[in-house]
Design a protein around this motif. Structure first.
Motif, PDB file in Angstrom:
ATOM      1  N   LEU A 124       0.848  -1.192   0.000  1.00 39.09           N
ATOM      2  CA  LEU A 124       0.000   0.000   0.000  1.00 39.09           C
ATOM      3  C   LEU A 124       0.884   1.243   0.000  1.00 39.09           C
ATOM      4  O   LEU A 124       1.914   1.292   0.679  1.00 39.09           O
ATOM      5  CB  LEU A 124      -0.910   0.024   1.228  1.00 39.09           C
ATOM      6  CG  LEU A 124      -1.872  -1.156   1.392  1.00 39.09           C
ATOM      7  CD1 LEU A 124      -2.573  -1.075   2.748  1.00 39.09           C
ATOM      8  CD2 LEU A 124      -2.901  -1.181   0.273  1.00 39.09           C
ATOM      9  N   PHE A 125       0.461   2.268  -0.752  1.00 38.98           N
ATOM     10  CA  PHE A 125       1.189   3.541  -0.772  1.00 38.98           C
ATOM     11  C   PHE A 125       0.194   4.688  -0.675  1.00 38.98           C
ATOM     12  O   PHE A 125      -0.850   4.671  -1.328  1.00 38.98           O
ATOM     13  CB  PHE A 125       2.027   3.685  -2.037  1.00 38.98           C
ATOM     14  CG  PHE A 125       2.918   4.901  -2.010  1.00 38.98           C
ATOM     15  CD1 PHE A 125       4.164   4.852  -1.406  1.00 38.98           C
ATOM     16  CD2 PHE A 125       2.494   6.103  -2.563  1.00 38.98           C
ATOM     17  CE1 PHE A 125       4.981   5.983  -1.356  1.00 38.98           C
ATOM     18  CE2 PHE A 125       3.296   7.238  -2.506  1.00 38.98           C
ATOM     19  CZ  PHE A 125       4.547   7.176  -1.908  1.00 38.98           C
ATOM     20  N   MET A 178       2.233  11.498 -13.156  1.00 31.29           N
ATOM     21  CA  MET A 178       2.337  11.719 -11.716  1.00 31.29           C
ATOM     22  C   MET A 178       1.945  10.457 -10.964  1.00 31.29           C
ATOM     23  O   MET A 178       1.202   9.613 -11.480  1.00 31.29           O
ATOM     24  CB  MET A 178       1.422  12.870 -11.296  1.00 31.29           C
ATOM     25  CG  MET A 178       1.890  14.236 -11.765  1.00 31.29           C
ATOM     26  SD  MET A 178       3.396  14.785 -10.953  1.00 31.29           S
ATOM     27  CE  MET A 178       2.784  15.178  -9.322  1.00 31.29           C
ATOM     28  N   PRO A 179       2.418  10.308  -9.719  1.00 31.49           N
ATOM     29  CA  PRO A 179       1.949   9.196  -8.895  1.00 31.49           C
ATOM     30  C   PRO A 179       0.431   9.241  -8.730  1.00 31.49           C
ATOM     31  O   PRO A 179      -0.137  10.310  -8.461  1.00 31.49           O
ATOM     32  CB  PRO A 179       2.661   9.427  -7.559  1.00 31.49           C
ATOM     33  CG  PRO A 179       3.859  10.239  -7.897  1.00 31.49           C
ATOM     34  CD  PRO A 179       3.446  11.117  -9.034  1.00 31.49           C
ATOM     35  N   LEU A 180      -0.220   8.110  -8.882  1.00 37.16           N
ATOM     36  CA  LEU A 180      -1.680   8.066  -8.862  1.00 37.16           C
ATOM     37  C   LEU A 180      -2.257   8.540  -7.537  1.00 37.16           C
ATOM     38  O   LEU A 180      -3.258   9.264  -7.511  1.00 37.16           O
ATOM     39  CB  LEU A 180      -2.147   6.643  -9.167  1.00 37.16           C
ATOM     40  CG  LEU A 180      -3.658   6.401  -9.127  1.00 37.16           C
ATOM     41  CD1 LEU A 180      -4.383   7.289 -10.136  1.00 37.16           C
ATOM     42  CD2 LEU A 180      -3.962   4.930  -9.375  1.00 37.16           C
ATOM     43  N   SER A 181      -1.652   8.145  -6.424  1.00 37.38           N
ATOM     44  CA  SER A 181      -2.202   8.517  -5.120  1.00 37.38           C
ATOM     45  C   SER A 181      -2.247  10.028  -4.943  1.00 37.38           C
ATOM     46  O   SER A 181      -3.243  10.581  -4.447  1.00 37.38           O
ATOM     47  CB  SER A 181      -1.371   7.877  -3.998  1.00 37.38           C
ATOM     48  OG  SER A 181       0.004   8.168  -4.162  1.00 37.38           O
ATOM     49  N   GLU A 225      -3.435   0.313  -3.454  1.00 40.79           N
ATOM     50  CA  GLU A 225      -2.806  -1.002  -3.364  1.00 40.79           C
ATOM     51  C   GLU A 225      -2.102  -1.316  -4.682  1.00 40.79           C
ATOM     52  O   GLU A 225      -2.686  -1.152  -5.766  1.00 40.79           O
ATOM     53  CB  GLU A 225      -3.846  -2.088  -3.078  1.00 40.79           C
ATOM     54  CG  GLU A 225      -3.225  -3.469  -2.944  1.00 40.79           C
ATOM     55  CD  GLU A 225      -4.244  -4.581  -2.712  1.00 40.79           C
ATOM     56  OE1 GLU A 225      -3.909  -5.754  -2.986  1.00 40.79           O
ATOM     57  OE2 GLU A 225      -5.366  -4.271  -2.258  1.00 40.79           O
ATOM     58  N   TYR A 226      -0.836  -1.723  -4.581  1.00 40.10           N
ATOM     59  CA  TYR A 226      -0.028  -2.086  -5.743  1.00 40.10           C
ATOM     60  C   TYR A 226       0.269  -3.584  -5.720  1.00 40.10           C
ATOM     61  O   TYR A 226       0.330  -4.188  -4.643  1.00 40.10           O
ATOM     62  CB  TYR A 226       1.296  -1.317  -5.739  1.00 40.10           C
ATOM     63  CG  TYR A 226       1.152   0.151  -6.078  1.00 40.10           C
ATOM     64  CD1 TYR A 226       1.411   0.618  -7.361  1.00 40.10           C
ATOM     65  CD2 TYR A 226       0.758   1.071  -5.117  1.00 40.10           C
ATOM     66  CE1 TYR A 226       1.276   1.957  -7.682  1.00 40.10           C
ATOM     67  CE2 TYR A 226       0.621   2.419  -5.422  1.00 40.10           C
ATOM     68  CZ  TYR A 226       0.884   2.853  -6.713  1.00 40.10           C
ATOM     69  OH  TYR A 226       0.744   4.180  -7.028  1.00 40.10           O
ATOM     70  N   ASP A 227       0.486  -4.168  -6.904  1.00 44.15           N
ATOM     71  CA  ASP A 227       0.873  -5.574  -6.956  1.00 44.15           C
ATOM     72  C   ASP A 227       2.397  -5.705  -6.870  1.00 44.15           C
ATOM     73  O   ASP A 227       3.123  -4.706  -6.704  1.00 44.15           O
ATOM     74  CB  ASP A 227       0.318  -6.253  -8.218  1.00 44.15           C
ATOM     75  CG  ASP A 227       0.891  -5.686  -9.510  1.00 44.15           C
ATOM     76  OD1 ASP A 227       1.953  -5.019  -9.472  1.00 44.15           O
ATOM     77  OD2 ASP A 227       0.285  -5.918 -10.577  1.00 44.15           O
ATOM     78  N   ASP A 268      -7.577   1.678  -1.943  1.00 43.69           N
ATOM     79  CA  ASP A 268      -7.846   1.039  -0.662  1.00 43.69           C
ATOM     80  C   ASP A 268      -8.563   1.980   0.309  1.00 43.69           C
ATOM     81  O   ASP A 268      -9.574   1.591   0.907  1.00 43.69           O
ATOM     82  CB  ASP A 268      -6.537   0.555  -0.033  1.00 43.69           C
ATOM     83  CG  ASP A 268      -6.748  -0.137   1.300  1.00 43.69           C
ATOM     84  OD1 ASP A 268      -7.084  -1.335   1.280  1.00 43.69           O
ATOM     85  OD2 ASP A 268      -6.598   0.508   2.356  1.00 43.69           O
ATOM     86  N   THR A 269      -8.051   3.211   0.480  1.00 37.25           N
ATOM     87  CA  THR A 269      -8.589   4.122   1.493  1.00 37.25           C
ATOM     88  C   THR A 269      -8.592   5.555   0.972  1.00 37.25           C
ATOM     89  O   THR A 269      -7.638   5.977   0.302  1.00 37.25           O
ATOM     90  CB  THR A 269      -7.756   4.063   2.788  1.00 37.25           C
ATOM     91  OG1 THR A 269      -7.696   2.710   3.243  1.00 37.25           O
ATOM     92  CG2 THR A 269      -8.356   4.938   3.883  1.00 37.25           C
ATOM     93  N   ILE A 270      -9.647   6.301   1.300  1.00 34.05           N
ATOM     94  CA  ILE A 270      -9.735   7.730   0.999  1.00 34.05           C
ATOM     95  C   ILE A 270     -10.069   8.464   2.288  1.00 34.05           C
ATOM     96  O   ILE A 270     -11.008   8.092   2.999  1.00 34.05           O
ATOM     97  CB  ILE A 270     -10.795   8.026  -0.081  1.00 34.05           C
ATOM     98  CG1 ILE A 270     -10.337   7.450  -1.429  1.00 34.05           C
ATOM     99  CG2 ILE A 270     -11.049   9.528  -0.198  1.00 34.05           C
ATOM    100  CD1 ILE A 270     -11.373   7.576  -2.537  1.00 34.05           C
ATOM    101  N   VAL A 271      -9.272   9.482   2.597  1.00 34.24           N
ATOM    102  CA  VAL A 271      -9.503  10.317   3.770  1.00 34.24           C
ATOM    103  C   VAL A 271      -9.838  11.727   3.296  1.00 34.24           C
ATOM    104  O   VAL A 271      -9.121  12.290   2.468  1.00 34.24           O
ATOM    105  CB  VAL A 271      -8.268  10.362   4.693  1.00 34.24           C
ATOM    106  CG1 VAL A 271      -8.555  11.212   5.938  1.00 34.24           C
ATOM    107  CG2 VAL A 271      -7.826   8.962   5.087  1.00 34.24           C
ATOM    108  N   VAL A 272     -10.931  12.294   3.803  1.00 32.50           N
ATOM    109  CA  VAL A 272     -11.296  13.687   3.516  1.00 32.50           C
ATOM    110  C   VAL A 272     -11.635  14.372   4.835  1.00 32.50           C
ATOM    111  O   VAL A 272     -12.517  13.908   5.568  1.00 32.50           O
ATOM    112  CB  VAL A 272     -12.509  13.796   2.556  1.00 32.50           C
ATOM    113  CG1 VAL A 272     -12.885  15.269   2.343  1.00 32.50           C
ATOM    114  CG2 VAL A 272     -12.197  13.135   1.223  1.00 32.50           C
TER     115      VAL A 272
END
Length: 430
Positions: free
Chosen positions: A4-5, A134-137, A172-174, A183-187
């Motif tokens: 996870l990142f 750009m990094p997706l996250s 989540e990455y393979d 996996d998770t979203i924080v707002v």
């Protein structure tokens, strides 16, 4: 086994971003009236107060109070109950002349031999996991807050929104480093106290807070996120959204007190938000408030420009580029490249670095000229990331009670242009 990142973003109303935007607005106005200005402007914001400090060498004279107030108003701090409001906050300036000891190391009779404005190392990064490299996250974290700001400004839905907000996205990455799912979203969003308790008891207050939180959570999932998803045009990224995303919305339960009243803000405290969300690397130097003679800013933009064009040309799936400088010295000390084992050319990373040295002139003045950095283009960079943005040409209007109005057509985010792809392909035989 995958991993996870996570990356975070903050809104334009976050106190540190308020400070960044004021610093860059000061820089822009000075560059608009004197393109040779040397600027290092720092801003502190807190309850009802703005403090400007730093060093400037310029022939321009601008109204610092008015500049700061215009930024604060544009962001949306326009109500007294925010305890930080554009018309009523104090603005104190402690800006003074740039040190001649620094200036002597920067300016040269031959402009192309202009020395770096400071020592340090700068990094640029690019990956092909998104369309803007750009990094997706981080890309998703920025997007969430950009859409949230649109909703706030429209004033039709989620009408309780206030300017301060933060987001965070975990992907989540393979095993091969490819994104599999969100996996998770924080707002966390600042909001009005929009549900009043029935009486003054603690029980009534807790009930009102719970009702507010339930409403905000519902709106984030059912109003904000559908608009975020609708703004995404990549089928590959849309496929990562799923019914098992964990949402954390205002996890503390209440976020009425925010902005500079809730937490003091300083220029340059969101350097990871400004760049790659924790991917790649960072040399530690902030951007906002610094003119392009400061390689903290200009060389970081140049390194991003190099990394993006190399990935777009197919040299590698992701690339990290480092350059470093000594103060007063024009040529970089080193160029370093890391392709993370994802290269597509029969060259070592060191050989790729040597080719970069021949393709891109990394002297500070050459970077300024190539990326058109002596223009007032910086206020637009100071929220939602300096990298991954859309290059565009706009006309900016500036007012000065000392020098009159001025309209300038400028090109924003030049370091995001893919204008070296053909040169890179030719150099690498692609």
């Amino acid at each position: 086994m995958g991993y996870l990142f996570t990356s975070e973003s903050v809104s334009e109303g976050h106190p540190d971003k308020v400070a960044d935007q004021i610093s860059d607005a000061v820089l822009d106005k000075l560059l608009a009236y004197d393109p040779s200005s040397k600027v290092a402007c720092e801003t502190l914001v807190t309850t009802g107060q703005v403090v400007l400090a730093g060093e400037v060498k310029t022939n321009a004279y601008i109204d610092l109070q008015l500049t700061a107030r215009e930024v604060i108003q544009k962001i949306g701090y326009t109500k007294g109950e925010y305890m930080f409001e554009s018309n009523s906050c104090g603005v104190l300036s402690a800006i003074h002349e740039q040190s001649p000891d620094i200036n002597r190391g920067v300016e040269r009779s031959d402009p192309m031999e202009q020395g770096a404005g400071d020592q340090g190392m700068m990094f640029g990064y690019a990956t092909n996991e998104t369309e803007n490299y750009m990094p997706l996250s981080l890309d998703l974290a920025h997007r969430i807050l950009l859409v949230l700001a649109e909703i706030r400004r429209e004033g039709k839905q989620m009408t309780y929104l206030r300017p301060d907000a933060k987001s965070q996205v975990t992907i989540e990455y393979d095993d091969n480093g490819k994104p599999v799912r969100i996996d998770t979203i924080v707002v966390s969003t600042q909001h009005d106290d929009f549900i009043c308790p029935k009486d003054s008891s603690k029980t009534a207050q807790l009930k009102a807070d719970e009702e507010m939180l339930a409403k905000i959570r519902y709106d984030v999932i059912n109003v904000l996120m559908p608009r975020v998803i609708a703004s995404i045009h990549s089928e590959k990224i849309l496929a990562l959204f799923n019914d098992h995303i964990t949402y954390h919305v205002n996890p503390t339960g209440k976020f009425v007190i925010g902005g500079p009243h809730g937490d003091s803000g300083l220029t340059g405290r969101k350097i990871i938000v400004d760049t790659y969300g924790g991917k790649g690397a960072h040399g530690g130097g902030a951007f906002s408030g610094k003119d392009p003679s400061k390689v903290d800013r200009s060389a970081a933009y140049a390194a991003r420009h190099i990394a993006k064009n190399l990935v777009a040309a197919g040299v590698a799936d992701e690339i990290l580029v480092q350059v470093s400088y000594a103060i007063g010295v024009a040529r970089p000390i080193n160029i370093y490249v890391n392709t993370y084992g994802h290269g597509h050319v029969n060259l070592s990373d060191g050989e790729i670095a040597r080719k970069i040295d021949g393709l891109f002139d990394l002297r500070p003045k050459a970077i300024e000229d190539r990326l058109k950095l002596r223009n007032p283009i910086y206020e637009e960079t100071a929220a939602y990331g300096h990298m991954g943005r859309e290059p565009q040409i706009i006309t900016k209007h500036f007012d000065s009670r000392y020098a009159g109005p001025k309209d300038l057509t400028v090109e924003l985010f030049t370091w995001e242009k893919l204008d070296y792809v053909d040169k890179v392909k030719a150099a690498f035989g692609l």
